[in-house]
Design an enzyme around this catalytic site. Structure first.
Site, PDB file in Angstrom:
ATOM      1  N   HIS A 147       0.821  -1.220   0.000  1.00  0.00           N
ATOM      2  CA  HIS A 147       0.000   0.000   0.000  1.00  0.00           C
ATOM      3  C   HIS A 147       0.856   1.272   0.000  1.00  0.00           C
ATOM      4  CE1 HIS A 147      -3.811  -2.130   0.496  1.00  0.00           C
ATOM      5  NE2 HIS A 147      -3.198  -2.914   1.367  1.00  0.00           N
ATOM      6  N   ASP A 154      -0.397  -5.187   6.060  1.00  0.00           N
ATOM      7  CA  ASP A 154      -1.354  -6.105   5.438  1.00  0.00           C
ATOM      8  C   ASP A 154      -1.143  -6.184   3.922  1.00  0.00           C
ATOM      9  OD1 ASP A 154      -2.216  -3.405   5.178  1.00  0.00           O
ATOM     10  OD2 ASP A 154      -4.181  -4.110   4.530  1.00  0.00           O
ATOM     11  N   GLU A 155      -1.638  -7.246   3.339  1.00  0.00           N
ATOM     12  CA  GLU A 155      -1.794  -7.417   1.891  1.00  0.00           C
ATOM     13  C   GLU A 155      -0.519  -7.085   1.102  1.00  0.00           C
ATOM     14  OE1 GLU A 155      -6.484  -6.739   1.073  1.00  0.00           O
ATOM     15  OE2 GLU A 155      -5.289  -4.910   1.247  1.00  0.00           O
ATOM     16  N   VAL A 156       0.592  -7.628   1.510  1.00  0.00           N
ATOM     17  CA  VAL A 156       1.840  -7.408   0.772  1.00  0.00           C
ATOM     18  C   VAL A 156       1.823  -8.279  -0.488  1.00  0.00           C
ATOM     19  CG1 VAL A 156       4.355  -7.477   0.862  1.00  0.00           C
ATOM     20  CG2 VAL A 156       3.031  -6.902   2.920  1.00  0.00           C
TER      21      VAL A 156
END
Length: 514
Positions: free
Chosen positions: A245, A305-307
């Site tokens: 992100h 999160d969400e790498v």
């Protein structure tokens, strides 16, 4: 403001059968009616009195005086209650997560007293007092309330990267949050789409990463929001989410992101931060040093999160570096390496941190003070594992109010209980659940619609985080949340209806409030 028609909707379960029918949100821990008599006030002459020297308390008094005076016409009243006496034990208490918000409120026909440990407890009690005022005749029930939050962490998250939210709108959201006794503003200030935070040490981050020079938060803007939040009993928790992100960081920081054409984020040729680039870590040190100095709260949210692993996997320099460090093919290890470096930086700044659940599950060496933030549907497993390991937790799964559904979807939020994760969990594990955060992600909201979409739907989880655990009766909540919505409208806030039909005594009109 609670209409008779709404009262007729009230049906109680065995748990709420003895509770007084009061238009309070969130409902207090303990309420006892003292008599059938009412106290009568004149909103034009009613006063709050205190012996406290707190300047902040005086500002809170001014705020609630204005709420009491929001009226169309007041006939001459036979006043029985001229003032509310407010007594505070510690007027100099800091605003921290564990700061006491306890209060007691006693209203009799001719006297009333609010007692609190701190100014922030007095704020919560004044909100309750204001909610008890029947604005049809300015009467209040005679009662005694003993109240305190069931959870210490009662947050609301706003995403200012996907769409920009003005300082004025942020203030309106913070003000409304205080009406529902929420106490943490989780500011997801930057993300892939834009970097609106204007850093002092890296000013190009907002110059090159924001949507435009008009869609930014200057240092004075940030300080204004922090001060406004403090005056409403709200802690500001900043989040700079890395290593994923972070696309908006790239224009200002060449080499900071991983180059991975065809595998990047949202159509770009870049992905997460490049953990193998040693130049990344001095940047993080300087930026987080600034963040920890600007934001006075105990915590910073570090994301995690969400790498997007395919980006790392496609970059030959990264795969070669991993092979040289015995990480071949295991990208959890690469993320662990990055997070460990970042957490060591933040630890050196004497700041506690919150991380999304992935950081815990990737076995990063987090400190015992770390708070694990659960957002995925399997949150009960996350809470079981994290609390068993001794970590504190907060919940957002089930409270994504950015997801809307036809009908009264607030009822689904109302039924989520953070401590219901495992019947066999020990009391010590349950005590590690600090509360939760209502999340409004920014894909489909901006200044034009976020106010009505957020409230009063967020009041449902707000009650869950404050009120007694047994209070789960949706029918008992229905007339109260609608009364709360009407109260917001009366205060000039465009809160959306909660029932499929009906009206408020005062209708919101855009022209009136602009």
């Amino acid at each position: 403001m609670l209409l008779p028609a709404l009262l007729s909707l009230l049906t109680l379960t065995v748990h709420s059968v003895d509770l007084p029918h009061l238009p309070l949100v969130p409902y207090p821990q303990h309420v006892s009616l003292l008599s059938s008599s009412s106290a009568l006030i004149d909103p034009l002459t009613f006063t709050f009195s205190t012996t406290s020297s707190s300047v902040l308390l005086k500002e809170v008094f001014d705020r609630y005086h204005k709420y009491l005076k929001l009226h169309d016409f007041v006939q001459k009243l036979n006043v029985t209650l001229p003032n509310l006496e407010v007594v505070i034990k510690d007027p100099d208490e800091e605003l921290l997560l564990m700061t006491s918000e306890n209060y007691t409120l006693t209203i009799q026909t001719n006297s009333a007293i609010l007692q609190a440990d701190t100014v922030f407890g007095a704020m919560r009690g004044l909100e309750t007092f204001s909610q008890l005022v029947n604005t049809n005749n300015y009467s209040l029930p005679t009662l005694h309330i003993e109240d305190y939050p069931r959870y210490k962490f009662r947050g609301f998250m706003l995403d200012t990267s996907r769409h920009y939210l003005s300082v004025g709108v942020l203030k309106q959201l913070i003000r409304a949050a205080s009406w529902s006794k929420l106490n943490v503003f989780h500011w997801h200030i930057v993300d892939d789409p834009s970097f609106p935070y204007c850093s002092v040490v890296y000013p190009d981050l907002c110059r090159k990463g924001a949507f435009s020079p008009h869609h930014v938060y200057s240092q004075s803007d940030v300080l204004e929001i922090i001060l406004f939040s403090y005056k409403h009993g709200v802690i500001v928790l900043p989040e700079l989410d890395t290593p994923g992100h972070t696309l908006s960081w790239g224009a200002a920081l060449p080499g900071f992101l991983t180059h991975c054409p065809g595998h990047g984020n949202i159509g770009a040729p870049y992905g997460p931060v490049d953990p193998t680039n040693e130049a990344v870590y001095p940047v993080l040190k300087e930026l987080f040093t600034e963040i920890t100095n600007v934001f006075p709260g105990e915590f910073v949210h570090l994301g995690g999160d969400e790498v997007h692993y395919p980006c790392w996997k496609s970059n030959p320099n990264i795969t070669a570096w991993m092979a040289a460090h015995n990480m071949t093919g295991n990208y959890d290890q690469l993320e662990n390496y990055y997070e460990t470096r970042l957490l060591n930086i933040v630890n050196s700044l004497n700041k506690n941190y919150i991380v999304w659940e992935e950081v815990f599950y990737h076995h990063v060496d987090i400190t015992p003070q770390t708070i694990v933030h659960a957002w995925k549907p399997n949150w009960k497993t996350i809470f079981q594992d994290a609390t068993a390991a001794g970590f504190r937790c907060i919940l957002s799964a089930g409270w994504y109010i950015s997801r809307i559904a036809y009908g009264e979807d607030w009822q689904n939020f109302y039924l989520v209980e953070p401590r219901s994760f495992n019947d066999t969990a020990t009391p010590e594990q349950k005590a590690l659940v600090l509360g939760g955060t209502v999340c409004m992600w920014g894909e489909h909201v901006d200044n034009s619609n976020i106010l009505s979409r957020f409230w009063p739907r967020a009041s449902a989880p707000a009650e869950r985080l404050w009120a007694p655990e047994y209070l789960t009766d949706v029918k008992f909540m229905e007339p109260r949340i609608e009364a709360h919505r009407c109260r917001m409208v009366r205060r000039g806030y465009p809160a959306e209806p909660t029932l499929s039909r009906g009206h408020c005594h005062v209708e919101y009109t855009w022209a009136t409030h602009h």
